[in-house]
Scaffold this motif. Sequence first.
Motif, PDB file in Angstrom:
ATOM      1  N   SER A 756       0.854  -1.183   0.000  1.00  0.00           N
ATOM      2  CA  SER A 756       0.000   0.000   0.000  1.00  0.00           C
ATOM      3  C   SER A 756       0.885   1.227   0.000  1.00  0.00           C
ATOM      4  N   ARG A 757       0.289   2.364  -0.310  1.00  0.00           N
ATOM      5  CA  ARG A 757       1.025   3.626  -0.323  1.00  0.00           C
ATOM      6  C   ARG A 757       0.844   4.395   0.986  1.00  0.00           C
ATOM      7  N   LEU A 758       0.246   3.759   1.988  1.00  0.00           N
ATOM      8  CA  LEU A 758       0.057   4.434   3.263  1.00  0.00           C
ATOM      9  C   LEU A 758       1.414   4.848   3.819  1.00  0.00           C
ATOM     10  N   PHE A 759       1.552   6.113   4.164  1.00  0.00           N
ATOM     11  CA  PHE A 759       2.808   6.700   4.627  1.00  0.00           C
ATOM     12  C   PHE A 759       3.925   6.543   3.596  1.00  0.00           C
ATOM     13  N   GLY A 760       3.565   6.684   2.308  1.00  0.00           N
ATOM     14  CA  GLY A 760       4.573   6.732   1.266  1.00  0.00           C
ATOM     15  C   GLY A 760       4.957   5.392   0.701  1.00  0.00           C
ATOM     16  N   GLY A 761       4.790   4.332   1.446  1.00  0.00           N
ATOM     17  CA  GLY A 761       5.066   3.006   0.916  1.00  0.00           C
ATOM     18  C   GLY A 761       6.499   2.549   1.030  1.00  0.00           C
ATOM     19  N   ASN A 762       7.399   3.386   1.551  1.00  0.00           N
ATOM     20  CA  ASN A 762       8.794   2.973   1.641  1.00  0.00           C
ATOM     21  C   ASN A 762       9.096   2.227   2.938  1.00  0.00           C
ATOM     22  N   SER A 763       8.140   2.167   3.830  1.00  0.00           N
ATOM     23  CA  SER A 763       8.286   1.399   5.053  1.00  0.00           C
ATOM     24  C   SER A 763       7.095   0.468   5.190  1.00  0.00           C
ATOM     25  N   ASN A 764       7.298  -0.662   5.826  1.00  0.00           N
ATOM     26  CA  ASN A 764       6.222  -1.634   5.956  1.00  0.00           C
ATOM     27  C   ASN A 764       6.282  -2.289   7.324  1.00  0.00           C
ATOM     28  N   TRP A 765       5.213  -2.150   8.084  1.00  0.00           N
ATOM     29  CA  TRP A 765       5.122  -2.762   9.409  1.00  0.00           C
ATOM     30  C   TRP A 765       4.094  -3.897   9.431  1.00  0.00           C
ATOM     31  N   ARG A 766       3.808  -4.477   8.272  1.00  0.00           N
ATOM     32  CA  ARG A 766       2.785  -5.527   8.221  1.00  0.00           C
ATOM     33  C   ARG A 766       3.406  -6.920   8.066  1.00  0.00           C
ATOM     34  N   GLY A 767       4.537  -7.140   8.686  1.00  0.00           N
ATOM     35  CA  GLY A 767       5.106  -8.480   8.643  1.00  0.00           C
ATOM     36  C   GLY A 767       6.612  -8.575   8.751  1.00  0.00           C
TER      37      GLY A 767
END
Length: 890
Positions: A756-767
Amino acid sequence: MPDPGSGACEAPRIFETAEGARLALARTDPAWRRWGPYLSERQWGTVREDYSAGGDAWDYLPHDHARSRAYRWGEDGIGGFGDTHLNWCLSLALWNERDPILKERLFGLTNQEGNHGEDVKELYYYLDGTPTHSLMRMLYKYPQAAFPYERLVAENRARGLDDPEFEILDTGAFDENRYFDVEIAYAKAAPDDVLMRVTIANRGPEPAPLRVLPQLFARNVWSWRAGALRPELSLDGDRAVRALHPSLGPMRLHVEGPAELLFTENDTNEPRLFGVGDPGGFYKDGIGRYLVEGERGAVNPARHGTKCAALHRLDLGPGESRTLRLRFRPSGTPDDPFADFDAVFAEREAEADAFYAALQAGIADPDLRSVQRQALAGMLWSKQLYHYDVREWLAGDPAQPAPPESRKSGRNSDWAHVRANDIISMPDAWEYPWFASWDLALQSLVLAMIDPDFAKGQILLLIDEAYTHPNAALPAYEWGFSDANPPLHAWAAWRVFELDRALTGVPDHAFLKRAFNKLALNFTWWVNRKDAAGHNLFQGGFLGLDNIGIFDRSKPLANGDTLTQSDATAWMAMFAINLLRVAIEIAPADPAYEDMAEKFFEHFLLIAAATGEGVWEERDGFFYDVIETAGGERRPIRVRTMVGLIPIFAVAVLSESDVARLPRLVERLRFFLVNRPDLARLVSRWNEPGQGRTALLSLLRGHRLKALLRRMLDPAEFLSDHGIRAVSRVYADAPFRFPYEGRDLGLAYEPAESRSRLFGGNSNWRGPVWMPVNYLLIESLHRFHGYYGPDFRVEAPTGSGKTLSLQEVADDLSRRLVGLSTRGPAGRPVYGDSRIEQDDPHFRDHVLFYEYYHGDTGRGLGASHQTGWSGLVALLIQQCAIGTADKMHR
């Protein structure tokens, strides 16, 4: 968690080395800190340089403008080195005779260009460094083919969110080893005597040309207001440059060997960018135009200006290596500048080895030593000058066109008091070349291993009036100072204090008092602003966890609903506990702090009681965020994420002897025991002595702790081979669903880049696995073990039938995290299936420290030089070594 010097192990004797002596001297004379790697790796595309109407920082000053446009607030360059205000800057430029532009700075994609947000597209490694920057070394890998700028942009734009990022290794630019290894090293012979050494090796199978241009330039401080004095560089003999600056004494740059000295001005090329001005002038891009485009008139034939380069024309055979030497020092030194050059470098290298030998005395494995040293090198190379006076930035400069009126009510307009002009540890000098408050707290802890004085200064920085808002809020990061980061500064202040005391043997209570006094105000800001109902249950927004929620947690909910956050509430409990711990430390010598200890003890208990009733779900054995509707309905969002594990962080173990020194606090403890036994029974064991006559303050008693750990240590949920995932793996095949306001919101397990592009998409806290929260989990487990002792055991991994003490669980998690970067039977997990990085002798021992790591494979993801907080691996390596040595001793 054992600190250096705890138990049977002695503290590392770093202050008994030559570098340690310089650190000690710097407490009263900062001269040895005056020069360092203080240039950013990316000044373009930052908020500071953005004067647009709509705050489009990436578009206002893009990479294409950077070579031609003078910066207002800083400088950047490859392997840059400068003084603390960047009056003079050294860096390196390169040209392989195929690139369309001179390679003066690192290239990467903007947030809009990358399929997963902004991303540097270069290969470079931090090799070594000392805290005073008496020695610094880094490695840059430069292709012999034309740098694939357009292909990198086009391919990443064409890829979707489900595709991995297209990296420079994917372009084939490094096939057959057709590249140059360029090592950039600096050594100081004296505080203001800087030696620069550039070593170039042709790794390819054929001869290849390379134009190497060490550069010296003055930061542009004259274009912004009338009458500002301009520094001057001018030819001084055949192989030297005289450097005169209004703020410094005269300096001289010495260049060894044949080189063409080129001069221009560090001024904006207005004819190229804006179609105005003198097309025959000398501009920032003049040296590149002269060399690459053949414009003879682009450099000053009179040999003076504010920017110069020493052009070396090299032709290197396969495997051939060449070394270039330069020296920048005060004028008037009569001796041969290169007579002792190699001896100075050899001495500084030997001193660096001695410094790290003292630090790593308990670490036998050479790979562990190398990983730790590179992690610390990254921390040191990521220090930069951060200059940003928001009031001046909003108003614009007298000698420049007035900025759009809309800026006065735009980004950071309510932070006009901020006047930053300091050397700050950055999370990543290219992708995040600006401070973030919780990043800085974590970075300070790592820096305290080797430079506790600098670490203490970093802790105090953001709570200074030059940064903290008058309402006591701390600035989050420059894209939105008003956002809230997790309030980690009190924890970091205490931990830095402990590390400093272990290294020096002296408790710095003055530092603790300064930190406590400001942070107590910040605590009050949180209570007043982030507890909507006044029930000690907190909100806070994304709190550094970006897209971990089913919606943007920083935006208001519909119909007046509020979101009570498990993590925000736990962070506040942790905040209270750590301020309590600090007050207990200070109070014996200053009784006024005993009152504050009582205050934060009581506030912790109130938050703890509210947590147990407000965000804990007994049936699941987990903590959840809860939507509180305007009509009074509670709707828990029963998705298992890191949000529900953060309550583990709120733990402190107090010794009976510490508390006994504070009689009023003891009376208060007794009062609560008699009058509020529900609090003791529900949330803590402060009235039941543990091992070693200790008392426990936490959000969890044994039952709830074991329930959480059952989830956390389950390989089908949070536990991976490489640490604790940010989201449970149970959502891989069956995503979580939550109906809200006519929408079916969902969250799936995403172990790699964000979908997803939530908060820009360069970070991911979903796993993925994130180092900072894993580190905090490990430290918390150590603290719980300090109370419960070895008889408190949990099944680990869940379902294995094997039980471990909490100490053993923490040690196991540490090994998993350290194992991300160290070499195992299949190589280093951080490099995944990249054969060149795993096997090639010129790659395999150079380690990158990523922003986060794939939840299943451990492959590095996000920013590739995030030693800011992934540098915590250096502390884990140290603590593992100390723990092992302590066990062997016992």
